[in-house]
Design a protein around this motif. Structure first.
Motif, PDB file in Angstrom:
ATOM      1  N   LYS A 457       0.804  -1.214   0.000  1.00  0.00           N
ATOM      2  CA  LYS A 457       0.000   0.000   0.000  1.00  0.00           C
ATOM      3  C   LYS A 457       0.846   1.277   0.000  1.00  0.00           C
ATOM      4  O   LYS A 457       0.530   2.246  -0.677  1.00  0.00           O
ATOM      5  CB  LYS A 457      -0.930  -0.008   1.219  1.00  0.00           C
ATOM      6  CG  LYS A 457      -2.027   1.063   1.170  1.00  0.00           C
ATOM      7  CD  LYS A 457      -3.027   0.850   2.282  1.00  0.00           C
ATOM      8  CE  LYS A 457      -4.169   1.857   2.198  1.00  0.00           C
ATOM      9  NZ  LYS A 457      -4.981   1.729   0.974  1.00  0.00           N
ATOM     10  N   TYR A 458       1.962   1.260   0.781  1.00  0.00           N
ATOM     11  CA  TYR A 458       2.714   2.505   0.967  1.00  0.00           C
ATOM     12  C   TYR A 458       4.174   2.449   0.518  1.00  0.00           C
ATOM     13  O   TYR A 458       4.839   3.487   0.449  1.00  0.00           O
ATOM     14  CB  TYR A 458       2.685   2.921   2.444  1.00  0.00           C
ATOM     15  CG  TYR A 458       1.282   3.104   2.987  1.00  0.00           C
ATOM     16  CD1 TYR A 458       0.474   4.145   2.538  1.00  0.00           C
ATOM     17  CD2 TYR A 458       0.759   2.220   3.924  1.00  0.00           C
ATOM     18  CE1 TYR A 458      -0.820   4.306   3.035  1.00  0.00           C
ATOM     19  CE2 TYR A 458      -0.520   2.373   4.426  1.00  0.00           C
ATOM     20  CZ  TYR A 458      -1.308   3.420   3.976  1.00  0.00           C
ATOM     21  OH  TYR A 458      -2.577   3.576   4.462  1.00  0.00           O
ATOM     22  N   GLY A 459       4.706   1.264   0.273  1.00  0.00           N
ATOM     23  CA  GLY A 459       6.095   1.174  -0.157  1.00  0.00           C
ATOM     24  C   GLY A 459       7.045   1.607   0.939  1.00  0.00           C
ATOM     25  O   GLY A 459       6.925   1.208   2.101  1.00  0.00           O
ATOM     26  N   THR A 460       8.013   2.493   0.600  1.00  0.00           N
ATOM     27  CA  THR A 460       9.044   2.900   1.570  1.00  0.00           C
ATOM     28  C   THR A 460       9.047   4.417   1.773  1.00  0.00           C
ATOM     29  O   THR A 460      10.093   5.059   1.782  1.00  0.00           O
ATOM     30  CB  THR A 460      10.435   2.442   1.097  1.00  0.00           C
ATOM     31  OG1 THR A 460      10.676   2.991  -0.213  1.00  0.00           O
ATOM     32  CG2 THR A 460      10.526   0.929   1.045  1.00  0.00           C
ATOM     33  N   GLN A 461       7.880   5.000   1.936  1.00  0.00           N
ATOM     34  CA  GLN A 461       7.785   6.438   2.183  1.00  0.00           C
ATOM     35  C   GLN A 461       8.254   6.741   3.604  1.00  0.00           C
ATOM     36  O   GLN A 461       7.737   6.196   4.567  1.00  0.00           O
ATOM     37  CB  GLN A 461       6.343   6.918   2.009  1.00  0.00           C
ATOM     38  CG  GLN A 461       5.749   6.658   0.630  1.00  0.00           C
ATOM     39  CD  GLN A 461       4.282   7.055   0.572  1.00  0.00           C
ATOM     40  OE1 GLN A 461       3.865   8.016   1.202  1.00  0.00           O
ATOM     41  NE2 GLN A 461       3.494   6.308  -0.178  1.00  0.00           N
ATOM     42  N   ASP A 462       9.234   7.625   3.743  1.00  0.00           N
ATOM     43  CA  ASP A 462       9.768   7.960   5.056  1.00  0.00           C
ATOM     44  C   ASP A 462       8.788   8.832   5.832  1.00  0.00           C
ATOM     45  O   ASP A 462       8.055   9.651   5.270  1.00  0.00           O
ATOM     46  CB  ASP A 462      11.103   8.715   4.914  1.00  0.00           C
ATOM     47  CG  ASP A 462      12.237   7.754   4.576  1.00  0.00           C
ATOM     48  OD1 ASP A 462      12.086   6.554   4.879  1.00  0.00           O
ATOM     49  OD2 ASP A 462      13.250   8.206   4.023  1.00  0.00           O
ATOM     50  N   ALA A 463       8.831   8.660   7.183  1.00  0.00           N
ATOM     51  CA  ALA A 463       8.043   9.473   8.113  1.00  0.00           C
ATOM     52  C   ALA A 463       6.570   9.503   7.757  1.00  0.00           C
ATOM     53  O   ALA A 463       5.899  10.527   7.870  1.00  0.00           O
ATOM     54  CB  ALA A 463       8.602  10.898   8.192  1.00  0.00           C
ATOM     55  N   ARG A 464       6.070   8.390   7.317  1.00  0.00           N
ATOM     56  CA  ARG A 464       4.667   8.284   6.929  1.00  0.00           C
ATOM     57  C   ARG A 464       3.755   8.445   8.153  1.00  0.00           C
ATOM     58  O   ARG A 464       4.007   7.875   9.204  1.00  0.00           O
ATOM     59  CB  ARG A 464       4.424   6.912   6.295  1.00  0.00           C
ATOM     60  CG  ARG A 464       2.973   6.597   5.974  1.00  0.00           C
ATOM     61  CD  ARG A 464       2.524   7.221   4.695  1.00  0.00           C
ATOM     62  NE  ARG A 464       1.082   7.170   4.547  1.00  0.00           N
ATOM     63  CZ  ARG A 464       0.427   7.593   3.476  1.00  0.00           C
ATOM     64  NH1 ARG A 464       1.110   8.095   2.453  1.00  0.00           N
ATOM     65  NH2 ARG A 464      -0.877   7.538   3.407  1.00  0.00           N
ATOM     66  N   ARG A 465       2.710   9.230   8.030  1.00  0.00           N
ATOM     67  CA  ARG A 465       1.721   9.385   9.103  1.00  0.00           C
ATOM     68  C   ARG A 465       0.472   8.621   8.717  1.00  0.00           C
ATOM     69  O   ARG A 465      -0.019   8.739   7.592  1.00  0.00           O
ATOM     70  CB  ARG A 465       1.392  10.865   9.319  1.00  0.00           C
ATOM     71  CG  ARG A 465       2.586  11.680   9.779  1.00  0.00           C
ATOM     72  CD  ARG A 465       2.213  13.142  10.007  1.00  0.00           C
ATOM     73  NE  ARG A 465       3.367  13.921  10.399  1.00  0.00           N
ATOM     74  CZ  ARG A 465       3.821  14.011  11.644  1.00  0.00           C
ATOM     75  NH1 ARG A 465       3.180  13.369  12.612  1.00  0.00           N
ATOM     76  NH2 ARG A 465       4.881  14.728  11.922  1.00  0.00           N
TER      77      ARG A 465
END
Length: 776
Positions: A457-465
């Motif tokens: 769903k989100y992969g490796t996005q940093d600092a994801r909220r």
């Protein structure tokens, strides 16, 4: 002329000079008119080596085995174990001037606890071979442990293969198995290994690929255990990974897996052998001539004495507080008795069948996928939200699982629970949720599923909220509200729920724990409190308790806003009399005497000389235990092992000296690992205290830390750790203080050190003197 007895001599062939010297010493000894003749047999670990069966036959026919351990050839190690298992004397020798595998041998732990003769020259070896060698073998009981018939040698890092094997062992009905676990014991004592194998009806020995960390040390232990098994005629399962090149002596016996599913079949095939062996008549055992030889005081690791712990457990105040539901955390240093308390509490609560008791033992490695694939990419707030939801969900799932498991048969005949059971079962098993395997497998499956869904769903996005809705979508496979309501409804028919987590810090990285590990721990405690509150609103009694190492907890949590808010039971021992009482209960129980009528000194003086180096022996040993029950038991077992090896009636001075040396080596390896886990840059720091003085000034200590490559900015922090762990104490004038002398309040030590100024000395704990080569 009387025929000369043949004695087999095993030695590695990798060092041509050493091999030639041993051969020459054997040849010269054989030329002398001695009552035995030596037959040398070198090992080179190459294809085309001699067949195994003639070697084992010769060992069987010999009155003893002579084995050179300068280099730890795996086949020679196996034969040492085989000889001991056959009730033969294993006379070990080692060349003093060759380093060989000396460092590896220290890590393994077997050989220095057996004892060995060190020769400086080959003429010296020849002279020793010509002299009388006592053929008295090691004494061990052959009585089987009927309640825990399985013994397992765990690798330093448990992988998925061993996890699957353990799960299959439990499925086969052997949930209460005994084991050697490097994270707990670090080094394997030969005496303990012999005792454990002798009591077993089946032994599981998983080998590791040579490129795995510490695989060489682990595989040496495995070969020794395999030799013991064959010498004693014990069923053994030698499990090897794909493309594993098995040593010659075991090549025909190994079971190699290629897919994890193969392990299921391998364990299933082996299990009947355990039953068949256990069904034999009880072996007659050996003639016991001394109380010391026949005495059983349990195991230093509570996991290995689940069936006997109730006979001699010392009930302390922390146990009563935990049993009364006053705490949600039990913290204590390694070896302080957390698991013993865990087991006694679990068994006590299970005594009432109306209680639901969950003993859950998650391990750090089972959460690695989730940590690497999700948590490193989330903001701190999102991380806490996600992990708390994960733990809460897991707790409810495990309560549901236990309810369904407990009433699996009863619901068919009990109309009061039948409908509720069917409804809960329908929801729990919905949504393609697999409940197969034990808790470890269910935890691993759940965390891997969560990691996979997050990555998709989100992969490796940093600092994801993440929003609350996004967390719900990721974590829950079930309708959590419906699941909670059904569990609550079902619990009206039960008394209380006890959810106990142990081992969370087991399997964490040996290179140090980090902020994510702190979040995982803190969120588990928060989730447990949340479940308690929700269930208590509905009138249910629920207790969620986490057992964790005190040093790890303090290190991880000290700077968090919730530090100190939890109700904790802290297992810190500072009273020598309490440790003496703990030991008394075990000694008296092992003698089958009345626990209430036998005084400690009455039994102690039957087992050990009263004084060692002018000090009461029990006090001398206790003072070197770092005030940890497990350490005291280890010291006693080491000392007793050396005494019984030489058929002595009681533990004498020489046995205490050798036992303390072996224990000190164990302690050095264990404490180095503990320090490294909470402060990675301190790895190998303790080894820099080798040959140091007993007492160091602040400047001398600073030089030592610098030589260990500790940054000057970290000196104070490292010093605090050394004081906290009891490696160092503070001496001001004639007064000496260690952490356990000041009720484990490190500030007291720091203030005393500051007041002493330049007169302050930092003293090395005497427990480490033998390992550090500091003169006593």
């Amino acid at each position: 002329m009387t025929a000369r007895e043949q004695v087999f001599v095993a030695y590695p062939g990798r060092d041509p000079t050493l091999a030639a010297g041993i051969m020459d010493a054997v040849r010269k000894a054989n030329a002398r008119p001695i009552p035995i003749i030596y037959e040398p047999w070198p090992f080179n670990d190459v294809a085309g080596s001699p067949l195994v069966s003639p070697i084992l036959e010769k060992i069987d026919e010999s009155p003893l085995l002579v084995a050179d351990t300068t280099y730890l050839n795996l086949n020679v190690v196996y034969e040492i174990g085989f000889a001991i298992g056959r009730n033969k004397r294993a006379f070990l020798v080692r060349h003093k001037g060759t380093k060989g595998d000396r460092d590896i041998a220290k890590l393994v732990g077997i050989f220095d606890t057996l004892g060995y003769f060190e020769y400086a020259t080959f003429d010296e070896l020849q002279a020793r071979l010509e002299a009388h060698i006592d053929t008295a073998h090691l004494n061990f009981s052959t009585a089987l442990d009927r309640k825990s018939p399985i013994y397992l040698i765990e690798p330093p890092k448990r992988g998925t293969d061993v996890g699957v094997m353990v799960s299959r062992i439990k499925k086969a009905g052997y949930g209460r198995y005994r084991s050697f676990t490097p994270e707990e014991d670090t080094r394997l004592s030969a005496t303990d290994a012999i005792r454990q194998v002798a009591a077993s009806s089946g032994v599981f020995i998983p080998f590791q690929k040579t490129d795995e960390p510490e695989a060489e040390v682990h595989n040496i232990r495995c070969m020794f255990i395999a030799g013991l098994c064959d010498g004693m005629g014990k069923p053994k399962l030698l499990l090897t990974p794909p493309r594993f090149d098995a040593p010659l002596d075991i090549r025909d016996d190994v079971k190699q897996w290629h897919q994890l599913s193969d392990i299921h079949a391998i364990v299933a095939e082996f299990s009947p052998q355990i039953v068949e062996y256990a069904g034999q008549l009880e072996p007659s055992g050996i003639d016991r001539t001394t109380l010391l030889q026949s005495l059983s005081i349990g195991d230093p690791r509570a996991e290995n004495e689940m069936n006997t712990l109730d006979q001699y457990y010392l009930k302390i105040d922390q146990f009563d507080r935990t049993m009364n539901g006053e705490v949600n955390l039990v913290v204590g240093r390694k070896g302080s008795g957390k698991t013993a308390l865990f087991i006694r509490l679990r068994d006590k609560m299970r005594g009432d069948r109306r209680n639901i008791v969950l003993d859950l033992k998650p391990e750090g490695y089972q959460l690695i996928r989730m940590k690497e694939d999700i948590l490193e990419f989330l903001s701190e707030g999102a991380r806490q939200h996600l992990i708390t939801a994960f733990w809460e969900y897991l707790i409810y799932l495990e309560i549901a699982y236990k309810l369904l498991e407990k009433d699996q048969k009863a619901h068919r005949y009990n109309q009061d629970i039948h409908n509720a059971y069917v409804e809960l079962s329908g929801v729990y098993n919905a949504a393609n949720f697999s409940s197969e395997g034990d808790f470890s497998e269910r935890l691993a499956t759940l965390s891997e599923r969560l990691a996979k869904r997050y990555q998709e769903k989100y992969g490796t996005q940093d600092a994801r909220r993440l929003t609350a809705g996004e967390v719900t979508e990721l974590v829950y496979v079930h309708d959590i509200k419906q699941l909670r309501e059904l569990i609550s409804s079902y619990l009206h028919r039960k008394e209380a729920v006890w959810v106990m987590f142990d081992n969370l810090d087991k399997g964490w990285s040996t290179q140090g724990v980090d902020v994510i590990d702190a979040t995982v721990l803190r969120c588990l405690v928060d989730a447990g409190r949340k479940v308690e509150r929700e269930m208590r609103k509905a009138g249910h009694v629920v207790h969620c308790i986490v057992f964790v190492r005190n040093d790890v907890y303090d290190h991880l949590m000290r700077n968090t806003p919730d530090f100190g808010k939890e109700m904790r039971a802290t297992l810190d021992w500072n009273d020598p009399d309490m440790l003496r009482e703990m030991l008394r209960l075990r000694l008296v129980s092992g003698m089958h005497a009345d626990l209430n009528r036998v005084d400690f000194h009455m039994v102690w003086h039957e087992l050990c000389v009263s004084h060692y180096k002018g000090e009461d022996t029990s006090n001398y040993l206790i003072q070197r235990s770092l005030m940890r029950p497990r350490n005291l038991l280890k010291i006693f077992n080491h000392c007793r092992g050396f005494a019984t090896n030489f058929n002595r009636q009681i533990i004498e001075d020489i046995d205490s000296e050798k036992g303390l040396k072996a224990y000190s080596s164990d302690l050095l390896a264990e404490l180095d690992a503990e320090l490294t886990q909470v402060f990675p840059s301190a790895q190998d720091l303790l080894y820099h205290f080798m040959d140091s003085k007993r007492a160091l000034t602040r400047a001398e200590l600073g030089e030592l830390l610098t030589s260990a490559k500790i940054d000057a900015a970290d000196h104070e922090k490292v010093l605090s750790f050394l004081l906290y762990y009891g490696v160092l104490g503070v001496q001001v004038g004639d007064a000496e203080y260690f952490i356990f002398d000041v009720n484990y309040d490190i500030k007291v030590l720091q203030v005393r050190a500051e007041r002493g100024k330049e007169k302050t000395l930092y003293i090395v704990n005497p427990a480490f003197w033998p390992a550090f080569s500091i003169a006593a």
